[in-house]
Design an enzyme around this catalytic site. Sequence first.
Site, PDB file in Angstrom:
ATOM      1  N   CYS A   1      -2.269  -0.302  -0.249  1.00 22.01           N
ATOM      2  CA  CYS A   1      -2.483  -1.238   0.788  1.00 22.01           C
ATOM      3  C   CYS A   1      -2.474  -2.651   0.227  1.00 22.01           C
ATOM      4  CB  CYS A   1      -3.724  -1.054   1.711  1.00 22.01           C
ATOM      5  SG  CYS A   1      -3.811  -1.583   3.169  1.00 22.01           S
TER       6      CYS A   1
ATOM      7  N   HIS B   1      -3.296   4.409   2.954  1.00 24.36           N
ATOM      8  CA  HIS B   1      -4.459   4.910   2.259  1.00 24.36           C
ATOM      9  C   HIS B   1      -4.476   6.406   1.868  1.00 24.36           C
ATOM     10  CE1 HIS B   1      -6.828   1.031   2.204  1.00 24.36           C
ATOM     11  NE2 HIS B   1      -6.007   0.956   3.311  1.00 24.36           N
TER      12      HIS B   1
ATOM     13  N   GLU C   1      -5.753   8.217  -0.195  1.00 20.43           N
ATOM     14  CA  GLU C   1      -7.109   8.823  -0.509  1.00 20.43           C
ATOM     15  C   GLU C   1      -7.965   9.238   0.431  1.00 20.43           C
ATOM     16  OE1 GLU C   1      -6.344   5.488  -0.353  1.00 20.43           O
ATOM     17  OE2 GLU C   1      -8.132   4.207   0.148  1.00 20.43           O
TER      18      GLU C   1
HETATM   19  N1  GLN Z   1      -5.890  -7.258   3.297  1.00 20.60           N
HETATM   20  C1  GLN Z   1      -4.741  -6.579   3.618  1.00 20.60           C
HETATM   21  C2  GLN Z   1      -4.420  -6.302   5.085  1.00 20.60           C
HETATM   22  O1  GLN Z   1      -5.021  -6.545   5.787  1.00 20.60           O
HETATM   23  C3  GLN Z   1      -4.834  -5.252   3.137  1.00 20.60           C
HETATM   24  C4  GLN Z   1      -5.781  -4.378   3.691  1.00 20.60           C
HETATM   25  C5  GLN Z   1      -6.168  -2.869   2.759  1.00 20.60           C
HETATM   26  O2  GLN Z   1      -5.926  -3.157   1.585  1.00 20.60           O
HETATM   27  N2  GLN Z   1      -7.005  -2.145   3.326  1.00 20.60           N
HETATM   28  O3  GLN Z   1      -3.268  -6.003   5.309  1.00 20.60           O
END
Ligand code: GLN
Length: 562
Positions: A398, A525, A527
Amino acid sequence: MKYVLVTGGVVSGLGKGVTASSIGVVLKACGLRVTSIKIDPYLNTDAGTMSPFEHGEVFVLDDGGEVDLDLGNYERFLDLRLTRDNNITTGKIYQSVLEKERKGDYLGKTVQVVPHITDAIKDWIESVSAIPVDGKEGPADVCVIELGGTVGDIESMPFIEALRQLFFSAGPDNFCLIHVSLVPVLGVVGEQKTKPTQHSVRELRALGLTPHFLACRSAQPLLENTKQKLSQFCHVPGANILNIHDVPNIWHVPLLLRKQNAHEAILKQLALHSVARPPNLQEWTTRAETFDNLTNSVKIAMVGKYVGLTDSYLSVVKALLHACIACSLKPSIEWIAASDLEDESAKQTPEAHSKAWETLRNSACVLVPGGFGDRGVTGMILAAKYARENKVPYLGICLGMQISVIEMSRSVLGWKGANSTEFDEHAPNPVVIFMPEGSRTHMGNTMRLGSRRTLLQTADCITAKLYHNPEYVDERHRHRYEVNPEVVGDLEKTGLKFVGKDESGQRMEILELHNHPFYVGVQFHPEYKSRPGKPSALFLGLILAATGQLEAYVKSHQNGSI
Ligand code: GLN
């Protein structure tokens, strides 16, 4: 429906979640279908706006629910797919009652905690427990309910009262209350102290609930006379006093419960003896013992915003653990506070700076997890650059993917002003931008959340090979920003390849770098869906690459030999 309610006493942080999920595991191993509910008596509607550095990570479900990390434990231990409604908070209950009040559903009555809030809690539990979450049809046999906090907290009172009423209406054969408590050892005498448990059971009984079981946390196994005392003073039969003493790893907990015949006693309490079989926990035994005997480890540099509370990245840590075990390795996670890598830190805190760099250089791979806000971003960019240039395996999750994009734009394309508009609203080269559908005024539940499909653009990419699927990947998301589609063409000239896109083809989901042993960034994600015994594909790829086994693994799978 049969309910197993798990409450906690004495202090928080006793591992109530692990105890409750382990009870679920043992019941599941007896052939029963299990679901779970976590009650969090705080006022937040969900965990979405809570800081992971205070409260631990925000876990994301398939349906986009942003929930307490304990739901992650349930999903991993019981291999479930829970829904947002499986996490009840005071905020959610009040919201539903207030909405009904505004609609006039209470027909002029005074709306009160008892009976309206308590009824809403009961109704919620009854309806959510009936939702199948294990991929089968129809409701589960048993619902494990974990009540967060400790008994006696003001905010948990309406829940205790609702659960008391639920017990009364469900009937004694359908309800089993397990109270998790602490038996500390004090002073030089080293005596196991039962008083704190006695007090917390008394508190529970004053509220109309008598525990059927005690699950006592202790450093060492409970002595026979400690158990007798607990039984006598807490009004719980000796056979129902379970002891969860410290064990080398959490997978021992279900084994410990089975050893104490917890399943027999719980099944008896729930009148399920005739339908259940003896618990088969072979997989758990193997995993727990294998882990205890692992000797080799692999160093993974985790470059995050803050590294003080490891629960902030709990699912990432678990996913690394699952992947490492699959490779017969122990994870050695090297936490690096991203800001320590920055040039500024070389001036302000030179020792921390050189230590951070030394740790990074000594690691076999680099992981930049998700995150929000600009703290440490410069350090993360340096870590991504280091991994790219030195051909060290890199997984960016992300924010970690967005970091790769910024790094490539600055270092390779020479766009000095490349940034995410999250960190610099007026960036001259906005390579990561705010998604049009986001809200700028509300933080809760306004991100791109939950399971979304990513279409793979080619079968000839490492992601497709690791997922064993040439077409698509379904993973969970939680973000507000995305790679600017306008710069994709330029970025691809640098050797980055966006091998995964969403169904519109406009949203970049997976990037890979050519001529690098393993350099993968994902907007989702992975994970959250990792399970012991079923490690997440990309975490497995990272560990395989870190130990030079990736190529052999891919080859052997292509030949269909594994
Ligand atoms: N801050 C970034 C976004 O909002 C990444 C978000 C995250 O890593 N969950 O896109």
